[in-house]
Design a protein around this motif. Sequence first.
Motif, PDB file in Angstrom:
ATOM      1  N   VAL A 138       0.868  -1.180   0.000  1.00 55.25           N
ATOM      2  CA  VAL A 138       0.000   0.000   0.000  1.00 55.25           C
ATOM      3  C   VAL A 138       0.903   1.227   0.000  1.00 55.25           C
ATOM      4  N   PHE A 139       0.707   2.087  -0.995  1.00 53.70           N
ATOM      5  CA  PHE A 139       1.451   3.343  -1.034  1.00 53.70           C
ATOM      6  C   PHE A 139       0.629   4.413  -0.345  1.00 53.70           C
ATOM      7  N   SER A 140       1.226   5.102   0.611  1.00 48.22           N
ATOM      8  CA  SER A 140       0.520   6.181   1.291  1.00 48.22           C
ATOM      9  C   SER A 140       1.501   7.281   1.664  1.00 48.22           C
ATOM     10  N   ARG A 141       1.127   8.515   1.338  1.00 50.27           N
ATOM     11  CA  ARG A 141       1.977   9.635   1.742  1.00 50.27           C
ATOM     12  C   ARG A 141       1.869   9.863   3.237  1.00 50.27           C
ATOM     13  N   ASN A 142       0.877   9.229   3.821  1.00 55.70           N
ATOM     14  CA  ASN A 142       0.622   9.389   5.252  1.00 55.70           C
ATOM     15  C   ASN A 142       0.505   7.995   5.876  1.00 55.70           C
ATOM     16  N   PRO A 143       1.654   7.286   6.050  1.00 60.98           N
ATOM     17  CA  PRO A 143       1.656   5.879   6.455  1.00 60.98           C
ATOM     18  C   PRO A 143       0.841   5.598   7.714  1.00 60.98           C
ATOM     19  N   LYS A 144       0.779   6.555   8.631  1.00 65.33           N
ATOM     20  CA  LYS A 144       0.044   6.340   9.889  1.00 65.33           C
ATOM     21  C   LYS A 144      -1.432   6.017   9.660  1.00 65.33           C
ATOM     22  N   SER A 145      -2.008   6.606   8.604  1.00 66.96           N
ATOM     23  CA  SER A 145      -3.449   6.448   8.384  1.00 66.96           C
ATOM     24  C   SER A 145      -3.834   5.023   7.999  1.00 66.96           C
ATOM     25  N   VAL A 146      -2.893   4.232   7.490  1.00 67.47           N
ATOM     26  CA  VAL A 146      -3.232   2.846   7.135  1.00 67.47           C
ATOM     27  C   VAL A 146      -2.594   1.808   8.051  1.00 67.47           C
ATOM     28  N   SER A 147      -1.751   2.267   8.979  1.00 63.44           N
ATOM     29  CA  SER A 147      -0.932   1.316   9.732  1.00 63.44           C
ATOM     30  C   SER A 147      -1.744   0.377  10.611  1.00 63.44           C
ATOM     31  N   THR A 148      -2.918   0.781  11.049  1.00 67.24           N
ATOM     32  CA  THR A 148      -3.684  -0.085  11.944  1.00 67.24           C
ATOM     33  C   THR A 148      -4.197  -1.339  11.239  1.00 67.24           C
TER      34      THR A 148
END
Lengths: 253, 253
Positions: free
Chosen positions: B31-41
Motif C-alpha cells: 500500500v502506497f501512502s503519503r501518510n503511512p500512519k493512516s493505514v498502519s492499523t
Amino acid sequence: MIKVSVIGSGNVAQHLIQAFSKTDDLELVQVFSRNPKSVSTTLATAKIISDFNDLKTVDLIIIAVTDNAIVEVSKQLPFQNQLVVHTSGNLAMESLNDKNRKGVFYPLQTFTKSKEIDFTTIPICLEAQNESDFKTLEMVASSVSDSVSRINSKQRKALHVAAVFVSNFTNHLYQIGFDICKENDLSFDILKPLIQETASKIKKLLPSEAQTGPAKRKDTQTINEHLSFLTNENQKEIYKLLTKSIIDNGKKL
Amino acid sequence: MIKVSVIGSGNVAQHLIQAFSKTDDLELVQVFSRNPKSVSTTLATAKIISDFNDLKTVDLIIIAVTDNAIVEVSKQLPFQNQLVVHTSGNLAMESLNDKNRKGVFYPLQTFTKSKEIDFTTIPICLEAQNESDFKTLEMVASSVSDSVSRINSKQRKALHVAAVFVSNFTNHLYQIGFDICKENDLSFDILKPLIQETASKIKKLLPSEAQTGPAKRKDTQTINEHLSFLTNENQKEIYKLLTKSIIDNGKKL
C-alpha cells in the motif's frame, strides 16, 4: 378495555386496522368504509359498516380518511362529546367539528398498500384538547407503537413538511436515478446498495457528517462535467439548485 | 494467486484494503501512502511504502486517490506495460498514463471512514482495454464483492451522476429535514423510521410505484400550505422545483 372504531379504508386506515387487530390491549369495535370489500379480508364482516348511523359508542373514533374529507366526516358523526381524532399530518386539530372532543393521532410513515410494515417502529404524534383524552390516545398509541410523542399542531405541520423533503422528494431523486440508468442501458439495481447505505448512515451520523460528493468538496470541475453530461433541462435545474444549497450549507457550518 | 497493490489512504483505499485483507483469493502486496500512519492499523508496517520507487511488480495496481491526483500518480509510476486501474466514477479510463495498460475498478458506494460496510454487497464496475486484463479485474472484484458488472466509461459517468442524485442530494434532503426539526424543537429521530422505510420500499417497488405525497396527488391546497409554512427561501425554492418535477413526471406516465 379501550374501545376504538376506525373510519376509512385507505392506506393509513388499513395499516391501523391491521395493527389494532394484533394487540389485546384494545378492542377494535367497528370500521366504517364506503367500500366494505376493501377491508373485508382483515376483519369480521359484522364489524364493517357503511352507514354512520350504525356507529356504536366507543372511547375513541379515529377518522383515517384523506385530508379533504376529514371536516365533512367529522360533521356527519351522529353523536356528540365523544373523543374524535384525525390521522393527518397537515390538518390542525381545530378543523374537526366542534360537537365532539378533538384530538390527533398521526402515524409518521409512508404507507403503501402492497407492503407490510412493522407498526411498532412507527412514531405516533398525539395531540388532544385535555389531559384525560391525551392519556386515552397515549394508551391506544402505545399498544401498537414503541414511539409515541406529544406534538402540537404547529410542530406536526413542520414534521409533515419535513417528511415531504426526506420521503416524497427523496423518492423522486430515486426516480431521476432510475431514469438516468434507463437512458444509459443500466440496471437500476446497481444503485440500490448505495440508496440503502445512504439511508443507513443517517441512523448514526448527523446529515452534515454523512454528506459526501462533489458539491460538499466544492469540486467545480466534476460539477461542470456532470452538468454537461445531463441533457434533461429539469434534471439539470435540480442538480444546480441542490448543489448550490449544499455549498451554501457548508458555508454556514 | 493474483498480486495487488493499492495506492492511496483515503476512504475508498481504506475500505478496499480492509476487503482485500479478508479474502484468501488474492495477495495484497503493498500500500502506497503519503501518510503511512493512516493505514498502519489495518496492515503490516512492512507493506506500507511512501516512495513510488519501492513499488514491486504485481498483477494489478489500484490507484485509489482523489480524481484530481489520478493523472499525476499514473504518470509517476516507475514501470510500464503493467495493469493500472483507477477507482473513480467520473474519470475516463483513457485519462490514465499511456505507458501502462489501463482499466477501471469503481466501487459504487458512499464510503465514510467511521462506518464499516459489507463490501460483498457493493457493486463494482469494471472496464479494461483488453479481455485478459478484464478477466484479472473480474477475479479481483469477485473475491470481495457479489456484484460485478462490465461498465463502459460513458455508462460509468451516468452512474456517477445518478449516484449524486440518489445519495448526495438525498442526504441533503435529510439535512433540510434535520433543519426543519431543529427550528421547531423536534428530534430528528422522529423522521428516521420514515427515511428507512422510504429507502426500503425501493428494494421491491419502482420509484413510480413508491411515490406518495401532495405533489403525486396534485394536492395544491397542501402544497400551498407547505410553501406558506416554509420561511427559508432556499427550502421554498427546492420545494417548488421538486414538486413541479413530480407533477410533470406524473403527466409523462
